[in-house]
Motif scaffolding. Structure first.
Motif, PDB file in Angstrom:
ATOM      1  N   VAL A 179       0.631  -1.094  -0.061  1.00 24.72           N
ATOM      2  CA  VAL A 179      -0.096   0.075  -0.118  1.00 24.72           C
ATOM      3  C   VAL A 179       0.916   1.185  -0.090  1.00 24.72           C
ATOM      4  O   VAL A 179       0.733   2.164  -0.930  1.00 24.72           O
ATOM      5  CB  VAL A 179      -1.125  -0.027   1.257  1.00 24.72           C
ATOM      6  CG1 VAL A 179      -1.643   1.390   1.337  1.00 24.72           C
ATOM      7  CG2 VAL A 179      -2.127  -1.271   0.997  1.00 24.72           C
ATOM      8  N   ILE A 180       1.819   1.066   0.843  1.00 23.22           N
ATOM      9  CA  ILE A 180       2.577   2.616   0.815  1.00 23.22           C
ATOM     10  C   ILE A 180       3.635   2.688  -0.350  1.00 23.22           C
ATOM     11  O   ILE A 180       3.802   3.549  -0.922  1.00 23.22           O
ATOM     12  CB  ILE A 180       3.544   2.560   2.141  1.00 23.22           C
ATOM     13  CG1 ILE A 180       2.836   2.499   3.280  1.00 23.22           C
ATOM     14  CG2 ILE A 180       4.632   3.587   2.132  1.00 23.22           C
ATOM     15  CD1 ILE A 180       3.668   2.586   4.714  1.00 23.22           C
ATOM     16  N   THR A 204       2.875   1.622  -3.396  1.00 22.56           N
ATOM     17  CA  THR A 204       2.140   1.912  -4.304  1.00 22.56           C
ATOM     18  C   THR A 204       1.637   3.588  -4.268  1.00 22.56           C
ATOM     19  O   THR A 204       1.791   4.286  -5.347  1.00 22.56           O
ATOM     20  CB  THR A 204       0.837   1.317  -4.704  1.00 22.56           C
ATOM     21  OG1 THR A 204       0.715  -0.198  -4.571  1.00 22.56           O
ATOM     22  CG2 THR A 204      -0.444   1.620  -5.329  1.00 22.56           C
ATOM     23  N   PHE A 205       1.413   3.970  -3.120  1.00 22.41           N
ATOM     24  CA  PHE A 205       1.245   5.107  -2.945  1.00 22.41           C
ATOM     25  C   PHE A 205       2.276   6.198  -3.403  1.00 22.41           C
ATOM     26  O   PHE A 205       2.168   7.223  -4.032  1.00 22.41           O
ATOM     27  CB  PHE A 205       0.803   5.717  -1.455  1.00 22.41           C
ATOM     28  CG  PHE A 205       0.624   7.077  -1.040  1.00 22.41           C
ATOM     29  CD1 PHE A 205      -0.599   7.660  -1.376  1.00 22.41           C
ATOM     30  CD2 PHE A 205       1.472   7.812  -0.422  1.00 22.41           C
ATOM     31  CE1 PHE A 205      -0.924   9.208  -1.093  1.00 22.41           C
ATOM     32  CE2 PHE A 205       1.250   9.048  -0.128  1.00 22.41           C
ATOM     33  CZ  PHE A 205       0.062   9.860  -0.425  1.00 22.41           C
ATOM     34  N   ALA A 254       2.605   6.249  -7.077  1.00 20.25           N
ATOM     35  CA  ALA A 254       1.560   7.036  -7.705  1.00 20.25           C
ATOM     36  C   ALA A 254       1.839   8.428  -7.713  1.00 20.25           C
ATOM     37  O   ALA A 254       1.531   9.289  -8.425  1.00 20.25           O
ATOM     38  CB  ALA A 254       0.238   6.768  -6.913  1.00 20.25           C
ATOM     39  N   LEU A 255       2.520   8.924  -6.563  1.00 20.15           N
ATOM     40  CA  LEU A 255       3.118  10.453  -6.380  1.00 20.15           C
ATOM     41  C   LEU A 255       3.873  10.930  -7.557  1.00 20.15           C
ATOM     42  O   LEU A 255       3.995  12.166  -7.789  1.00 20.15           O
ATOM     43  CB  LEU A 255       3.629  10.550  -4.946  1.00 20.15           C
ATOM     44  CG  LEU A 255       2.739  10.512  -3.644  1.00 20.15           C
ATOM     45  CD1 LEU A 255       3.566  10.646  -2.466  1.00 20.15           C
ATOM     46  CD2 LEU A 255       1.958  11.468  -3.750  1.00 20.15           C
ATOM     47  N   GLY A 299       9.016   3.940  -4.752  1.00 20.54           N
ATOM     48  CA  GLY A 299       7.753   2.946  -4.911  1.00 20.54           C
ATOM     49  C   GLY A 299       7.839   1.719  -5.363  1.00 20.54           C
ATOM     50  O   GLY A 299       7.512   0.629  -4.621  1.00 20.54           O
ATOM     51  N   LEU A 319      -4.398   5.253  -6.771  1.00 21.78           N
ATOM     52  CA  LEU A 319      -5.053   5.452  -5.472  1.00 21.78           C
ATOM     53  C   LEU A 319      -6.331   4.741  -4.943  1.00 21.78           C
ATOM     54  O   LEU A 319      -6.448   4.095  -3.987  1.00 21.78           O
ATOM     55  CB  LEU A 319      -5.250   6.731  -5.106  1.00 21.78           C
ATOM     56  CG  LEU A 319      -3.747   7.922  -5.023  1.00 21.78           C
ATOM     57  CD1 LEU A 319      -4.578   9.300  -4.654  1.00 21.78           C
ATOM     58  CD2 LEU A 319      -3.055   7.234  -4.255  1.00 21.78           C
ATOM     59  N   ASP A 332      -5.513   1.112  -4.736  1.00 23.06           N
ATOM     60  CA  ASP A 332      -4.463   0.884  -3.564  1.00 23.06           C
ATOM     61  C   ASP A 332      -5.575   0.962  -2.116  1.00 23.06           C
ATOM     62  O   ASP A 332      -5.355   0.189  -1.293  1.00 23.06           O
ATOM     63  CB  ASP A 332      -3.681   2.010  -3.324  1.00 23.06           C
ATOM     64  CG  ASP A 332      -2.432   1.892  -2.423  1.00 23.06           C
ATOM     65  OD1 ASP A 332      -2.195   0.481  -2.502  1.00 23.06           O
ATOM     66  OD2 ASP A 332      -1.720   2.894  -2.012  1.00 23.06           O
ATOM     67  N   GLY A 333      -6.531   1.826  -2.350  1.00 22.02           N
ATOM     68  CA  GLY A 333      -7.493   1.836  -1.100  1.00 22.02           C
ATOM     69  C   GLY A 333      -8.355   0.634  -1.110  1.00 22.02           C
ATOM     70  O   GLY A 333      -8.425  -0.061  -0.179  1.00 22.02           O
ATOM     71  N   TYR A 358      -6.106  -2.079   0.274  1.00 20.92           N
ATOM     72  CA  TYR A 358      -6.035  -1.809   1.966  1.00 20.92           C
ATOM     73  C   TYR A 358      -7.291  -2.400   2.618  1.00 20.92           C
ATOM     74  O   TYR A 358      -7.199  -2.857   3.754  1.00 20.92           O
ATOM     75  CB  TYR A 358      -5.997  -0.453   2.247  1.00 20.92           C
ATOM     76  CG  TYR A 358      -5.948   0.031   3.609  1.00 20.92           C
ATOM     77  CD1 TYR A 358      -4.806  -0.208   4.505  1.00 20.92           C
ATOM     78  CD2 TYR A 358      -7.115   0.541   4.230  1.00 20.92           C
ATOM     79  CE1 TYR A 358      -4.902   0.021   5.537  1.00 20.92           C
ATOM     80  CE2 TYR A 358      -7.164   1.015   5.554  1.00 20.92           C
ATOM     81  CZ  TYR A 358      -6.039   0.615   6.339  1.00 20.92           C
ATOM     82  OH  TYR A 358      -5.987   0.865   7.642  1.00 20.92           O
TER      83      TYR A 358
END
Length: 404
Positions: A290-291, A293-294, A297-298, A322, A386, A389-390, A393
């Motif tokens: 999750v982190i 991927t975040f 994505a950034l 990432g 995102l 990713d959510g 999670y």
């Protein structure tokens, strides 16, 4: 997030295979390195060869690349079934034989249109190898999959650096004949390693488990969500292999500078992957993915405004950080979630999602770039990553709580 961390709860798993000897991980790493070196020689020059030497349009090239990815996806799934239900060693030899045959045919017959079916055959072999090598890895890594697949990511990138460097250099000097000759050498090396070190008496799990065991992998919501996230990540990663080179040139940067970004990408992973893995060794699989991927994505929103090479370097580094979390993390998580008797199908699933993302990516990017929708391309990628990713999670938390 770690309160109900699934990778901190050891579970008893049935034996994946019956065997009389073991395969040392170093040989799986070696096969992974050589396999990716051989594959990496073809993708940087395929478009160049089809356009500049075979005089095909970019539309035709895009269709061929998409078909190649879809063929690899189907081959990956078939290889997973063979690993689980038949003979892993013989499946591996068949995959290498297909790669050798495809490379030999491309060496001897590389005019239009006969080049295309040989390229498809080679993609079948490459798709099978990707799944089979990861399946062997999942089989060997039950004690510490995160560490094992971190090393796999390092060997993958070493192979990619070797393949892209020697492949492009040889193609420049000896054209496609020299490139395919080197690919044949690589596949022969893999065949030698397989015959010497992979020939152990392994029988598929379906032959040793009780008859009441299910015969197919059951896809949970979490597994499907991880697959969708993986597909989207590799779909967006394809932007760097397709539209970013003309985009950077249109901003006044050179093709040489674009090549430097790939060099930076490879070397950062080679030198820092193990450091990142050690720093996050107590993280759950879910937290890692999750982190990762975040952070991945950034890297996309800044591409809307970046117009200097140093900005591209910074964005590349963010993307790679990432990637170092996400890429080995998803494979290790799948290896952990999937029952032991279905590791081949689990690795086939993740390989198929990667191939599907690579197939859709160029088309997705092309639709936006042809209309000049740069803002929409990168922001849609950011938000889709995102959202998925959510979802991962949410399903991951639900899965962890159900284990209590």
């Amino acid at each position: 997030m770690d309160q109900y961390s699934e990778d901190k709860k050891p579970r008893r798993r049935p034996p994946l295979h019956v065997q009389t000897s073991t395969i040392r991980p170093i040989y799986v790493y070696a096969e992974n390195l050589i396999s990716n070196a051989a594959a990496a020689m073809t993708w940087p020059v395929t478009s160049l060869y089809l356009h500049n030497y075979l005089h095909q349009s970019f539309l035709i090239i895009g269709v061929i690349l998409m078909l190649g990815s879809l063929v690899s996806m189907l081959a990956a799934w078939g290889a997973g079934l063979l690993f689980d239900r038949w003979r892993p060693y013989h499946s591996f030899i068949i995959a290498l034989s297909i790669c050798l045959f495809g490379s030999l045919m491309m060496l001897c017959f590389h005019d239009w249109p006969i080049y295309v079916p040989w390229l498809m055959i080679l993609n079948i072999g490459i798709g099978m190898l990707q799944t089979l090598i990861n399946s062997y890895g999942a089989y060997l890594s039950t004690d510490n999959p995160k560490h094992f697949f971190s090393n796999m990511a390092i060997t993958l990138n070493i192979g990619t650096v070797i393949g892209t460097f020697f492949g492009t250099w040889i193609f420049d000097k000896m054209k496609i004949q020299g490139m395919m000759l080197l690919a044949i050498v690589f596949y022969l090396e893999m065949l030698g390693l397989a015959i010497l070190f992979f020939r152990v008496q392994i029988r598929p799990a379906s032959m040793v488990l009780a008859a009441k065991q299910p015969s197919r992998l059951a896809f949970s919501r979490l597994l499907i969500a991880i697959g969708a996230l993986t597909m989207m990540a590799y779909l967006t990663y394809q932007f760097w292999e397709t539209v970013m080179s003309p985009h950077m040139v249109s901003l006044g940067m050179s093709i040489e500078q674009y090549g430097y970004l790939w060099t930076i990408n490879g070397w950062v992973i080679i030198f820092f992957q193990n450091l990142v893995t050690k720093a996050t060794k107590n993280w759950s699989f879910m937290k890692t993915v999750v982190i990762g991927t975040f952070i991945f994505a950034l890297s996309f929103p800044p591409l809307i405004w970046a117009n200097r090479f140093w900005q591209m370097i910074l964005i590349t580094i963010v993307l790679v950080v990432g990637e170092m979390l996400f890429s080995p993390g998803t494979t290790a998580w799948i290896a952990h979630l999937v029952p032991a008797q279905f590791q081949g199908q689990g690795m086939a699933f993740i390989s198929a999602m990667i191939s599907l993302g690579r197939a859709i990516g160029p088309v997705y990017a092309g639709i936006f770039m042809d209309r000049g929708w740069i803002f929409a391309l990168f922001m849609s990628s950011f938000f889709l990553l995102l959202i998925l990713d959510g979802v991962v999670y949410i399903f991951g938390r639900s899965k962890n709580k159900s284990l209590i």
